[in-house]
Design an enzyme around this catalytic site. Structure first.
Site, PDB file in Angstrom:
ATOM      1  N   GLY A  99      -2.205  -3.657  -8.605  1.00 47.14           N
ATOM      2  CA  GLY A  99      -0.803  -3.593  -8.202  1.00 47.14           C
ATOM      3  C   GLY A  99       0.175  -3.804  -9.352  1.00 47.14           C
ATOM      4  O   GLY A  99       1.290  -3.286  -9.322  1.00 47.14           O
TER       5      GLY A  99
ATOM      6  N   ASP B 253      -5.781   2.346  -6.456  1.00 48.86           N
ATOM      7  CA  ASP B 253      -4.628   2.820  -5.678  1.00 48.86           C
ATOM      8  C   ASP B 253      -3.339   2.655  -6.497  1.00 48.86           C
ATOM      9  O   ASP B 253      -3.384   2.810  -7.721  1.00 48.86           O
ATOM     10  CB  ASP B 253      -4.597   2.122  -4.301  1.00 48.86           C
ATOM     11  CG  ASP B 253      -4.310   0.641  -4.368  1.00 48.86           C
ATOM     12  OD1 ASP B 253      -4.475   0.045  -5.457  1.00 48.86           O
ATOM     13  OD2 ASP B 253      -3.913   0.055  -3.334  1.00 48.86           O
TER      14      ASP B 253
END
Ligand code: QUE
Length: 355
Positions: free
Chosen positions: A114, A145
Site C-alpha cells: 500500500g 495490488d
C-alpha cells in the site's frame, strides 16, 4: 502535532501529508484512506496548493502497506472492513495517478504494498539511503495490488514479473535505476529538501530542479548486475516455465530465487503472473477494476488469511497454502480471480470525471 493517523497541512506552496502510525510502520487504515481522498480532491482545486508532498512519520518507514492484520481479523469474520478498505485505497491510487499537480513522495525507509500505491503513481519519488522498496504480497497469499498491475509490466524487461513474484527488496539506488524513483537524496538532507520544496512554482520541472540541489548521482545499482539473469529466467510464458528455468540453472542466483519462490503461495504466483500480463494492456483505471475483482476473490480464499496468520500474526513462517503446489492450481481457480462482479464493480466514474 496531533495523534491523528494522517496529518495534513499547507506550508508555503505545498500541501503536506504525513502518514502517522510510526509504531505500525505507517501501515494504511481505512480511516487514513477516507481522510486522504477528500483532502486530495480539495487540494486539487485549491490554487494556493501548487504541489503535494507525502512522507511517513518516524525513522523506519514511509508506509509498510495496508493494515493487513485488521483485514485478516475482519475478513475472517466476514465484516465489511476489507471491501471498504480496498475500494477506498484503490480510489486514492486513481486520484494520485490522475492528480494534476506535482505529487511528490519521499520514500524514505520501508515502502511496500500500500505504501508503493501511495507513491509510485504520483509525479515524483525521492529515494534515500534508507529506502527498502518491495511488492511482497505473494508471500502472504495476496497479489501485488494498489496498481501493481499497471506499474510492474511497465518496468524494464521482465523486472516487474520478477519483483511481483519474488517480493524482492530494492534499495534506493535500484529504485532510481528502474525508474521507480526520480532522485536519490541522502536521508539527512530530506528536511532541507522539504523546506526548499515549499517554494516550488508547481511544475514538475521545478520540483526536479529543486530536488537536484540535494541529490546524489546513482553510481551503483545492484539490480543492474541481475538484469541478465532476470531476463533469462523471468521472461518465460508461465510460472511453471520460470520455475523450470531456474531449476535447470545451478548458479547461486537462480537457486536463491527458486528457494524464495518455493515459500510463496502457488495460487498467488499464478494469479500475479496473469495479472501482470493483463495489466500491461490495460489503462490504470481498468487495472484497478481488475484488482478490485481479485481482492474480493482473495477475501473468500484460504491463502490470504493463512499468509497473514503465518507471517504477521502467529509468526511461525509456515503457511499451509491451498493448493500446496503449483501443479494442483487449476486454471478455473486462477480465472475465478478475474471474473466480473455484476453490480459490484469498483466505482471510479466520480474520480475520473473530476480530473
Ligand atoms: C506483505 C504485505 C504486508 C506485510 C508483509 C508482507 C503489508 C503490511 C505489513 C506490515 C505492516 C505494518 C507492520 C508490520 C507489517 O507487512 O501489507 O509488521 O507493523 O502492511 O509480506 O502486503
Amino acid at each position: 502535532m496531533s495523534d491523528a493517523e494522517i496529518e495534513f497541512n499547507v506550508v508555503g506552496n505545498v500541501g503536506r501529508i504525513l502518514l502517522n502510525r510510526p509504531k505500525a510502520l505507517n501501515a494504511l487504515t481505512l480511516n487514513m484512506c477516507q481522510l486522504l481522498l477528500p483532502r486530495l480532491r480539495a487540494w486539487k482545486n485549491d490554487s494556493a496548493v501548487k504541489a503535494v508532498v507525502v512522507a511517513g512519520a518516524g525513522e523506519k518507514a514511509f508506509c509498510a502497506g495496508g493494515d493487513v492484520v485488521r483485514l485478516y481479523e475482519d475478513g475472517k469474520a466476514r465484516k465489511p472492513y476489507p471491501r471498504e478498505f480496498w475500494s477506498t485505497e484503490y480510489r486514492c491510487n486513481v486520484l494520485i495517478k490522475r492528480f494534476p499537480k506535482p505529487y511528490v513522495a519521499l520514500i524514505d525507509g520501508i515502502v511496500m504494498g500500500g505504501g508503493v500505491g501511495l507513491s509510485v503513481h504520483g509525479g515524483y519519488r525521492v529515494a534515500t539511503d534508507k529506502t527498502t522498496f518491495a511488492m511482497p504480497e505473494t508471500g502472504i497469499g495476496l497479489f501485488p495490488d494498489v496498481g501493481g498491475s499497471y506499474f510492474l509490466p511497465r518496468l524494464p524487461g521482465s523486472t516487474g514479473v520478477f519483483l511481483g513474484l519474488t517480493g524482492k527488496r530494492l534499495k534506493g539506488p535500484d529504485c532510481v535505476a528502474l525508474g521507480l524513483a526520480q532522485a536519490y537524496v541522502p536521508h539527512d538532507r530530506l528536511a532541507a529538501l522539504e523546506e526548499a520544496l515549499t517554494k516550488t512554482d508547481g511544475t514538475l520541472e521545478n520540483v526536479a530542479t529543486i530536488t537536484k540541489a540535494f541529490a546524489e548521482p546513482v553510481t551503483h545499482a545492484p539490480i543492474e548486475a541481475e538484469r541478465a539473469d532476470i531476463e533469462k529466467h523471468f521472461s518465460h510464458g508461465s510460472v511453471e516455465a520460470i520455475l523450470d528455468s531456474l531449476a535447470s540453472d545451478s548458479g547461486e542466483w537462480a537457486q536463491a530465487q527458486l528457494t524464495a519462490l518455493k515459500t510463496k503461495s502457488p495460487l498467488s504466483m499464478k494469479t500475479t503472473f496473469k495479472q501482470i500480463k493483463l495489466g500491461g494492456t490495460l489503462s490504470f483505471e481498468d487495472c484497478m477494476r481488475m484488482e478490485w475483482r481479485m481482492a474480493n476473490r482473495a477475501a473468500l480464499d484460504n491463502d490470504f488469511y493463512e499468509g497473514v496468520r503465518a507471517l504477521l500474526v502467529d509468526k511461525d513462517n509456515k503457511p499451509q497454502w491451498k493448493p500446496a503446489t503449483l501443479a494442483e492450481v487449476t486454471d478455473a481457480q486462477v480465472d475465478a480471480y478475474f471474473a466480473p462482479l455484476p453490480g459490484d464493480e469498483l466505482e471510479l466514474n466520480d474520480i475520473i470525471a473530476e480530473t
